[in-house]
Design a protein around this motif. Sequence first.
Motif, PDB file in Angstrom:
ATOM      1  N   ASP A   1      41.289  26.151  53.689  1.00 19.35           N
ATOM      2  CA  ASP A   1      41.533  27.535  53.292  1.00 19.35           C
ATOM      3  C   ASP A   1      42.333  27.639  52.001  1.00 19.35           C
ATOM      4  OD1 ASP A   1      43.862  26.601  54.414  1.00 19.35           O
ATOM      5  OD2 ASP A   1      44.353  28.478  55.441  1.00 19.35           O
ATOM      6  N   MET A   2      42.972  26.523  51.594  1.00 21.76           N
ATOM      7  CA  MET A   2      43.719  26.501  50.338  1.00 21.76           C
ATOM      8  C   MET A   2      42.870  26.028  49.159  1.00 21.76           C
ATOM      9  SD  MET A   2      46.568  27.645  51.347  1.00 21.76           S
ATOM     10  CE  MET A   2      47.563  27.367  49.884  1.00 21.76           C
ATOM     11  N   MET A   3      41.661  25.558  49.429  1.00 22.40           N
ATOM     12  CA  MET A   3      40.798  25.028  48.364  1.00 22.40           C
ATOM     13  C   MET A   3      40.026  26.175  47.699  1.00 22.40           C
ATOM     14  SD  MET A   3      39.441  21.635  50.385  1.00 22.40           S
ATOM     15  CE  MET A   3      38.322  21.099  49.070  1.00 22.40           C
ATOM     16  N   GLU A   4      40.792  26.988  46.966  1.00 18.19           N
ATOM     17  CA  GLU A   4      40.201  28.180  46.349  1.00 18.19           C
ATOM     18  C   GLU A   4      39.055  27.833  45.394  1.00 18.19           C
ATOM     19  OE1 GLU A   4      43.135  31.224  44.940  1.00 18.19           O
ATOM     20  OE2 GLU A   4      44.531  29.570  45.311  1.00 18.19           O
ATOM     21  N   ALA A   5      38.109  28.755  45.281  1.00 16.89           N
ATOM     22  CA  ALA A   5      37.019  28.593  44.326  1.00 16.89           C
ATOM     23  C   ALA A   5      37.565  28.668  42.906  1.00 16.89           C
ATOM     24  CB  ALA A   5      35.965  29.670  44.538  1.00 16.89           C
ATOM     25  N   ILE A   6      37.116  27.761  42.036  1.00 18.41           N
ATOM     26  CA  ILE A   6      37.537  27.794  40.628  1.00 18.41           C
ATOM     27  C   ILE A   6      36.326  27.884  39.678  1.00 18.41           C
ATOM     28  CG2 ILE A   6      39.774  26.701  40.939  1.00 18.41           C
ATOM     29  CD1 ILE A   6      38.522  24.010  40.228  1.00 18.41           C
TER      30      ILE A   6
END
Length: 311
Positions: A24-29
């Motif tokens: 959930d912390m692996m935000e889209a970049i």
Amino acid sequence: MADIKQMIFFDFEMLCSDNGMAYDMMEAIRLGAVKYDLETESITYFDRYIRPENQEPLSDFCKALTGIDDQDLVGANDFATVFEEFLAWVGGIKKSQYFSWSPSDLTRLKIDAEKHEIPLRTITKIEKRYIDFQAVFKKRVANNNVSVEDALALYGLEFSGEKHHPMYDAYNTLRIYLQFLHEPVQSDLIMLKQFILEDELTSFEKEHLNQILAAHIKFDINLLVNQIRDVYRLRDVKKLFKPINRIVVKYENVIMNRSGIFTDENVRHAELLSTFYHELLQSYEEHVSYRSKIMILNEYLLRPLHVITSK
């Protein structure tokens, strides 16, 4: 559901760390996508960097994996803005079918959309029209979760464009889809090698490959029949389901016969095997409902299989 007029293939690059990171912390970049118009067969492209809420510098691991540098994200818009641009580019959620290579992209979309308070109804519309094409390809062609590059290689194709670039990942997923859609014979020949024949298929001549296929079906059914007893303790019957299901799954695509290259006899024999499996399941459930201690396999269950092995 409205008629589908276009297909959207999309892919995310995400924050990552070689030390591990909660999903959930692996935000889209970065979001890349291609749009394929079903009527004109034209392709249009979408590519945007996304500024994450986590402003820590990217790790060397993440830079190497994604090909993205900190400077790429400095002037980028946040997820909500990029997603709004994406929807405008799509030009109609309800007329689109959505695809990605693994469901992780849909999961990423749902997590980041919730984080940025994007209306749930918007994401639900996409999810209802979403297909995990890697899962379809595994079931119908590859027999394993292969990478985009490996799926292309099965068709004798090379990756087109820049590696670790989500737009090109999406574009190459589209290429695989079009091969799968428009080359059913080639897809079924690949499927035969991946699921059943391995390195035995040296000739693509229809009669020859059906002879080899028939021998494999007969061998598997004969192996199955020789291992099955007439009477089982009910608790032991469940142990039969997994090995029988493995055999049934091998021949599911023969039953489908999407390319039409399999003989009626091979299709019928594969169907008999599948019917046996499902009737066995049904019989087991009936015995459970009556709290039986043992299960007797009726002759009618095995008779069709005996017919095949006796030929």
